[in-house]
Design an enzyme around this catalytic site. Structure first.
Site, PDB file in Angstrom:
ATOM      1  N   GLY A 138      41.179  45.429  34.055  1.00 36.61           N
ATOM      2  CA  GLY A 138      39.543  45.174  34.618  1.00 36.61           C
ATOM      3  C   GLY A 138      38.773  46.398  33.781  1.00 36.61           C
ATOM      4  O   GLY A 138      38.897  47.319  34.156  1.00 36.61           O
ATOM      5  N   HIS A 180      40.880  39.469  40.165  1.00 38.37           N
ATOM      6  CA  HIS A 180      42.591  39.475  39.656  1.00 38.37           C
ATOM      7  C   HIS A 180      42.778  38.172  39.166  1.00 38.37           C
ATOM      8  O   HIS A 180      43.189  38.167  38.176  1.00 38.37           O
ATOM      9  CB  HIS A 180      43.308  39.745  41.003  1.00 38.37           C
ATOM     10  CG  HIS A 180      43.197  41.115  41.527  1.00 38.37           C
ATOM     11  ND1 HIS A 180      42.876  41.413  42.741  1.00 38.37           N
ATOM     12  CD2 HIS A 180      43.739  42.444  40.985  1.00 38.37           C
ATOM     13  CE1 HIS A 180      42.822  42.626  42.915  1.00 38.37           C
ATOM     14  NE2 HIS A 180      43.121  43.271  41.937  1.00 38.37           N
ATOM     15  N   HIS A 235      42.009  39.051  44.698  1.00 41.91           N
ATOM     16  CA  HIS A 235      40.802  38.283  44.838  1.00 41.91           C
ATOM     17  C   HIS A 235      40.604  37.838  43.395  1.00 41.91           C
ATOM     18  O   HIS A 235      41.222  37.651  42.464  1.00 41.91           O
ATOM     19  CB  HIS A 235      39.759  39.410  45.422  1.00 41.91           C
ATOM     20  CG  HIS A 235      39.601  40.697  44.414  1.00 41.91           C
ATOM     21  ND1 HIS A 235      39.131  40.480  43.085  1.00 41.91           N
ATOM     22  CD2 HIS A 235      39.828  41.834  44.706  1.00 41.91           C
ATOM     23  CE1 HIS A 235      39.169  41.830  42.782  1.00 41.91           C
ATOM     24  NE2 HIS A 235      39.558  42.515  43.647  1.00 41.91           N
TER      25      HIS A 235
HETATM   26  P1  AMP Z   1      43.836  46.864  41.525  1.00 44.98           P
HETATM   27  O1  AMP Z   1      44.720  46.058  42.235  1.00 44.98           O
HETATM   28  O2  AMP Z   1      42.504  47.307  42.230  1.00 44.98           O
HETATM   29  O3  AMP Z   1      44.783  47.879  41.105  1.00 44.98           O
HETATM   30  O4  AMP Z   1      43.353  46.240  40.259  1.00 44.98           O
HETATM   31  C1  AMP Z   1      44.500  45.595  39.346  1.00 44.98           C
HETATM   32  C2  AMP Z   1      43.332  45.018  37.986  1.00 44.98           C
HETATM   33  O5  AMP Z   1      42.337  44.323  38.450  1.00 44.98           O
HETATM   34  C3  AMP Z   1      42.921  46.414  37.515  1.00 44.98           C
HETATM   35  O6  AMP Z   1      42.900  46.226  35.978  1.00 44.98           O
HETATM   36  C4  AMP Z   1      41.405  46.133  37.916  1.00 44.98           C
HETATM   37  O7  AMP Z   1      40.553  46.915  36.909  1.00 44.98           O
HETATM   38  C5  AMP Z   1      41.200  44.663  37.994  1.00 44.98           C
HETATM   39  N1  AMP Z   1      40.188  44.401  38.549  1.00 44.98           N
HETATM   40  C6  AMP Z   1      39.792  44.714  39.985  1.00 44.98           C
HETATM   41  N2  AMP Z   1      38.677  44.419  40.489  1.00 44.98           N
HETATM   42  C7  AMP Z   1      38.156  43.879  39.370  1.00 44.98           C
HETATM   43  C8  AMP Z   1      36.807  42.962  39.243  1.00 44.98           C
HETATM   44  N3  AMP Z   1      36.048  42.865  40.120  1.00 44.98           N
HETATM   45  N4  AMP Z   1      36.711  42.651  38.197  1.00 44.98           N
HETATM   46  C9  AMP Z   1      37.508  42.550  37.076  1.00 44.98           C
HETATM   47  N5  AMP Z   1      38.724  43.079  37.140  1.00 44.98           N
HETATM   48  C10 AMP Z   1      38.851  43.614  38.177  1.00 44.98           C
END
Ligand code: AMP
Length: 298
Positions: free
Chosen positions: A153, A34, A31
């Site tokens: 993130g 990312h 999204h």
């Molecule tokens: P995930 O796919 O949920 O494991 O997230 C992958 C990376 O994207 C991780 O470093 C998360 O912290 C980051 N991330 C997910 N959602 C957000 C957001 N809303 N804002 C900033 N970074 C994000």
């Protein structure tokens, strides 16, 4: 954009890549949060000192089974691969690594990484083994991609703190960059899990961030009144819990105010200690997390 499901082509790509190689590990269902991390990675990959040569941006998509508990949503986790591929292309990713579990884990794998301090509380308390899974897969991905810089993130604050600690303690040669939380217009932190919310839960979920903002304001006012003295955390914490409790359909998993580096719960807000409020709230089976700094900006 190059795509690779196997480790071999990643290693070959890495051998030819210019520095810095900047890495964004994800579980897919990408999204705008990312996308913001990827854009940050692109800026970091522009190495002005190498005569205009640009380093590379690597994204991984891997829904890591080892970080899901037996009762968690591994099978329900969204996997819209075609859309993820399109987003990575649009954002100018150089290499997309999307291994299957069998490429990552030996069938008789017997080594894992445990962070034994920061990982115990908060999400670690309600998700036993979760951060072992995260640390193990992130270190494996670092070994495969060998990035100079990796972007994570701040939305997953505990994860960021645990990874910084792992990199510090294992002397992993990578620079960790944290990126601020990206939000919907109504303040809800962007998350792949938002799409699993019922329409009613989606409508009220922004109140999590509103509660955090109110807490940050209250903490700031209390600290301004106290001057250089300390402010008790308990009143601020009580108000935050109350604000979350009254959200229809929300069940609190945890609410804590902690030192943002060590993640130890704080009793007092005092100048020089960086405090952060971290919350996890469940709507039926969908668990949302969010956090905000309580450090006065004055
Ligand atoms: P995930 O796919 O949920 O494991 O997230 C992958 C990376 O994207 C991780 O470093 C998360 O912290 C980051 N991330 C997910 N959602 C957000 C957001 N809303 N804002 C900033 N970074 C994000």
């Amino acid at each position: 954009m190059k795509t690779a499901a196997l480790i071999g082509p990643v290693t070959a790509w890495r051998r030819r890549a210019h520095s810095p190689v900047v890495f964004v590990p994800t579980m897919g269902a990408l999204h705008e949060g990312h996308a913001a991390l990827i854009r940050r990675a692109k800026r970091l990959a522009t190495n002005k000192s190498s005569g205009g040569k640009r380093g590379g941006v690597v994204v991984s998509i891997f829904v890591n089974p080892k970080q899901f508990g037996p009762k968690e949503d591994l099978s329900k986790y969204p996997r819209p691969f075609a859309e993820d591929l399109a987003l990575c292309k649009r954002e100018g990713v150089d290499l997309l690594f999307h291994p299957a579990p069998a490429e990552m884990y030996s069938t008789d794998a017997s080594v894992a990484i445990t962070e034994s301090s920061l990982a115990l509380g908060l999400c670690g308390a309600s998700r036993p083994g979760h951060f072992d899974g995260v640390c193990t897969v992130v270190s494996m991905l670092f070994n495969i991609v060998r990035p100079d810089i990796a972007v994570f993130g701040e939305k997953d604050w505990q994860q960021l703190a645990v990874i910084r600690r792992m990199v510090r303690d294992l002397r992993i040669p990578v620079k960790i960059v944290g990126h601020p939380t990206e939000r919907e217009e109504d303040g809800l932190a962007l998350s792949s899990r938002n799409r699993l919310l019922s329409p009613e839960a989606r409508r009220v979920a922004p109140r999590i961030y509103q509660a955090l903002l109110a807490t940050a304001m209250e903490a700031e006012e209390a600290q301004a009144e106290a001057g250089t003295a300390t402010t008790s955390v308990s009143k601020v914490l009580k108000r935050l819990k109350q604000d979350l409790t009254v959200i229809p359909g929300a069940e609190i998993d945890y609410v804590e105010i902690v030192d943002e580096v060590t993640l130890t719960p704080l009793k007092k807000l005092s100048p020089g200690v960086n405090a952060r409020a971290l919350v996890a709230v469940r709507f039926d089976s969908v668990r949302l997390i969010d956090n905000l700094s309580l450090t006065s900006r004055r």
